[in-house]
Design an enzyme around this catalytic site. Structure first.
Site, mmCIF file in Angstrom:
data_model
loop_
_atom_site.group_PDB
_atom_site.id
_atom_site.type_symbol
_atom_site.label_atom_id
_atom_site.label_comp_id
_atom_site.label_asym_id
_atom_site.label_seq_id
_atom_site.Cartn_x
_atom_site.Cartn_y
_atom_site.Cartn_z
ATOM 1 N N VAL A 29 -17.244 14.648 -28.660
ATOM 2 C CA VAL A 29 -15.977 14.165 -29.197
ATOM 3 C C VAL A 29 -15.871 12.673 -28.890
ATOM 4 O O VAL A 29 -15.878 12.264 -27.721
ATOM 5 C CB VAL A 29 -14.782 14.919 -28.571
ATOM 6 C CG1 VAL A 29 -13.471 14.400 -29.148
ATOM 7 C CG2 VAL A 29 -14.927 16.418 -28.794
ATOM 8 N N TYR A 73 -19.634 4.093 -57.291
ATOM 9 C CA TYR A 73 -18.536 5.037 -57.095
ATOM 10 C C TYR A 73 -18.174 5.621 -58.453
ATOM 11 O O TYR A 73 -17.987 4.875 -59.419
ATOM 12 C CB TYR A 73 -17.344 4.251 -56.553
ATOM 13 C CG TYR A 73 -16.515 4.967 -55.523
ATOM 14 C CD1 TYR A 73 -16.645 4.646 -54.176
ATOM 15 C CD2 TYR A 73 -15.603 5.937 -55.897
ATOM 16 C CE1 TYR A 73 -15.872 5.287 -53.224
ATOM 17 C CE2 TYR A 73 -14.832 6.586 -54.940
ATOM 18 C CZ TYR A 73 -14.962 6.260 -53.605
ATOM 19 O OH TYR A 73 -14.204 6.888 -52.662
#
Lengths: 564, 564
Positions: free
Chosen positions: A277, A479
């Site tokens: 984490v 994109y």
């Protein structure tokens, strides 16, 4: 659904209206938008025919009472919840499949419990408890992933969503070295606001900046729109602190660059929650820019714009953001402006472009530019850019158009959610491509989407448009937006997935990447074997097995198997 | 010893002469050099008192006849040798300790056999044979490592040096995408010459470029002097192909940037031969620059020069190379120029600086600059740099001084080898430092070297000088030269190691890195625990154990243990 509660596209039963106190054009009627949608997907847009979302379904949690007691002890009872809406919110990101399921179907599996730790010690405590109770931990930042990385579908173990929202502070800022240490849960928007208040900027501006977090940027190997000036996330982050079951990954010195042997911290970029984490990152910051200004250019054809972009990318200094939209996306942007197509302004503009500049508005493409930095440096750059554009038949269309084009990005997810309710399904995806394959990749995607749409007998035609959103010396990020009318589709989601799959296969066949900055998650894991050699995949599996032997963090991202 | 056979510093029994057909000032007498050395180490320099090197000793190879038969089958008998000089050459790099031992003492252990594979298949064959015969394989590029990474001291297994010299070709060049695929054994000098002939440049220019290789740059995570324009090695390399025992690490698409999940290729940067043999790299190339020109600046004090460097580093565009030398290093550079200190030119220069500019020549520092790129861009940059320099009291000292200062780098290893023969021991080392600790690190090293020199009762005084050789937004690379007279030392090498150790401890205590670009090897491995958290070190050990379970490549670099 995406975004701020105060902002949405809506219909007044007639035209489309942007409801917002936050964005420009809020409250305005967008007369040109509905006609554009009609033309884009080949089906009449009916503002009175809404596809009503269902009441969101939240599956029952699996039995894990003892786990929850133990987690509550670690983070405090008030920071550990099984509340249904919290579980639902942590059970998905923002891929179209996830949003569609929440709105019109259901997610079969969401986390059983959500915890909000406040310290690294609490994070480690959560991991230890999860290990003991054979639970899966899914770290959660802003929830904006578009790769199904947050999905826990099919998971039989208890699932703990570890939300970093409370770990969102700037811990220190060293103005002399221009370095700041920031907790991983800091959200881009507020992080940037805090830095600006102190006279600095991070400069990392992904489309999701309003919601995504520093930790999420590292976990997905993110890229910001202004990377030419400020770098991608791997350039920005000098160091990460990662909490694992076995201790903390960190470094005693924080330097701009080092050769310290095998650098395992590099594995954290793109790790998508699987290695530990991320709790802090040390980042480089910049003095807030002396000037920021926009520019835009118009080129007569896609090819001329592309050649300009490629040449510009060979310069030492390239404006903070330079993007090139194709003709359809240019029209899309215009359709989102208030006022009608026959207004005086629109007519004059058209006259100027067509008659005075001799450009075919059905062929032209547009480039939006952001300059940021010292005034003298950026003004010199602007002159050089103008001179280069001229060589490719381009001319300036002003700063205002540049600003509108740049900011359109922030509206896309709202538009996606809006159109979904009017039987129009759409999403975006990206790739990275070497310069010599850009046109192949774009043509391939357009053909694949069109073919798949036809083969599935869907009505109308598909919307598919491309832009170059980042340039590099050796290539660019392309994109895509795709969309289609889905009212008569037997299984709209399956139809979308089929189209998306065909597009992705085509991209890979034409030498494009699986992702430029979104990542792999579960969505793109099946394609990894086409990109990486078997040994590269095997190494990932061996490394994750060595570093997380109990599979506490193995949520299935990147096809990494759980415990054997 | 370092370098080309046709180049060396020598004495004519009186003054120092540079013998070379290759470099500027070749054949010239360097009148000021001997007096400078005297002043630098506090002991008279006697050109007739040479410390005669011994005939190099080469230890006997360990018995490994069957291994050699098998290796010969893989690479061909003529590419597999036990010849003594080849074994010796592959048994060391260029750290002072290694050079001193070759010249005046002996290396106890060198490779038993040297192989020169020609293909990736042969490389894999070598690894397989080595595994079967429990041998260690040490990949070898240009042999310029300065971290003892090539040392196999203490190794009891047979040692195979795997020299990539035959794998040195440019495999392809894509001019549109500006990408080239090059074999790892390509030497910088010839690689750059080949690219230039095709109109391109790699732009990677480490001090060792004349001898070091592409594979070595990746293995050590190298940095080039012109990184502001062309990037460090991790920016330059888009992809690596690595041969391991279990197969080949490679990727099907070659894009400027991707988010493909955990990217194990990043572990190869700085791996120092431990994870596999790098056989190819795909790199970005640039069109050969339209212009290249030098500049130099003089600042009245170190602090003014440092402030200028820090401010410059915040610009979007920084000249390809910008370096700042302290006063002593500035004098060092002047001492290497032909002609005497009392020549007319030297006197006029001094008059200009002292009288007209009011600068104390005992305090002033100098900055050398290289500009490379498009003419308009670089000329604009030069004007901006000049304006900035003025703000810090700096003024231009011309392009010629800049060029001399820049090229001095290539002479340093020759000078080291020369002085060693005249009882003067010296070496260089580097670190990376955040801006707020630069002065602490430099002061710390100067104090530590001086203290250690005194404590050991060495004669004269130590030479210690610093330069900033790279700038970043958040800090810089600081490069040190140290030296001392060793004729009366009981154990000169031990004295040097003690001084070097004290300097390194001081650097780490003051927040500096163990290395900016040289790496860790065996030299700096003992300090890793002061930089990395225990978990970070543990991860390296777990990962190397998972990827090289038979320890075929575990030569002890970075403290990674061999097979248990």
């Amino acid at each position: 659904m995406w975004g701020f509660a105060d902002t949405a596209f809506e219909t007044d039963g007639n035209a489309i209206v942007l409801r917002s106190n936050r964005y420009e054009n809020g409250g305005k009627t967008l007369d040109r938008f509905a006609p554009f949608v009609e033309q884009a997907v080949g089906i009449a847009f009916d503002p009175s025919d809404r596809h009503e979302p269902v009441t969101p379904f939240v599956p029952q949690p699996v039995q894990c009472d003892e786990l929850i007691v133990m987690l509550s002890e670690v983070v405090g009872r008030e920071h550990c919840t099984q509340e249904a809406q919290a579980r639902l919110r942590h059970g998905h990101g923002h891929h179209l499949e996830e949003i569609y399921k929440v709105m019109y179907d259901k997610l079969d599996r969401v986390p059983d419990v959500v915890v909000y730790p406040e310290t690294a010690e609490q994070v480690q405590g959560v991991l230890r408890v999860a290990e003991r109770y054979h639970a899966l931990v899914v770290p959660f930042g802003g929830g904006t992933a578009v790769t199904m990385a947050l999905s826990c579908r099919g998971e039989t173990r208890p699932v703990v969503a570890l939300d970093l929202a409370r770990m969102n502070r700037i811990l220190w800022l060293d103005p002399e070295s221009r370095v700041a240490c920031i907790q991983a849960g800091a959200v881009g928007r507020s992080l940037e606001a805090q830095l600006r208040a102190a006279g600095y900027t991070l400069g990392h501006e992904p489309d999701s900046i309003e919601f995504s977090t520093l930790g999420g940027w590292v976990a997905t190997n993110a890229s910001g729109m202004k990377k030419n000036r400020y770098g991608n996330i791997e350039d920005i982050v000098l160091d990460v602190t990662v909490v694992t079951l076995d201790g903390v990954l960190s470094q005693a010195c924080c330097v701009p660059r080092a050769s310290h042997g095998i650098d395992v911290r590099k594995l954290i970029f793109g790790s998508e929650g699987m290695l530990g984490v991320i709790v802090e990152a040390t980042v480089r910051v910049h003095q807030a820019p002396e000037v920021q200004f926009y520019g835009s250019l118009v080129f007569p054809t896609w090819q001329s714009g592309l050649s300009f972009m490629r040449q510009l990318s060979s310069w030492q200094s390239v404006p903070a953001s330079v993007r090139l939209v194709d003709n359809l996306q240019f029209q899309f942007g215009r359709a989102l402006k208030p006022g009608s197509a026959s207004s005086l302004g629109a007519t004059l503009q058209r006259f100027y472009v067509e008659k005075l500049k001799g450009i075919d508005v059905k062929q032209m493409v547009a480039c939006t530019i952001v300059y940021e930095g010292y005034r003298s440096e950026q003004e010199a750059l602007r002159s050089q850019v103008s001179a280069l554009a001229k060589q490719y038949g381009g001319f300036s269309a002003g700063g205002r158009a540049g600003k509108d084009g740049y900011n359109l990005t922030f509206g896309i997810a709202y538009i996606r959610d809006f159109l979904l309710q009017y039987w129009t399904l759409g999403d975006s995806f990206e790739t990275a491509v070497p310069w010599n394959r850009v046109n192949d990749v774009i043509a391939g995607v357009k053909a694949a989407v069109t073919r798949s749409h036809a083969e599935q007998g869907l009505r109308g035609w598909p919307f598919v448009t491309a832009r170059i959103s980042q340039v590099y010396q050796t290539g660019c990020c392309v994109y895509f937006y795709i969309g289609f009318h889905y009212k008569d589709a037997r299984d709209p989601l399956q139809a979308f997935k089929e189209i998306e799959h065909e597009a992705r296969v085509s991209i890979v066949e034409n030498g494009g990447a699986l992702s430029h900055h979104h990542g792999i998650g579960k969505l793109r894991a099946p394609y990894l074997a086409q990109i990486k050699s078997p040994l590269a995949i095997d190494w990932v599996n061996r490394i994750t097995a060595a570093l997380d032997p109990q599979s506490v963090l193995a949520s299935g991202n990147q096809g990494v198997p759980g415990r054997k």
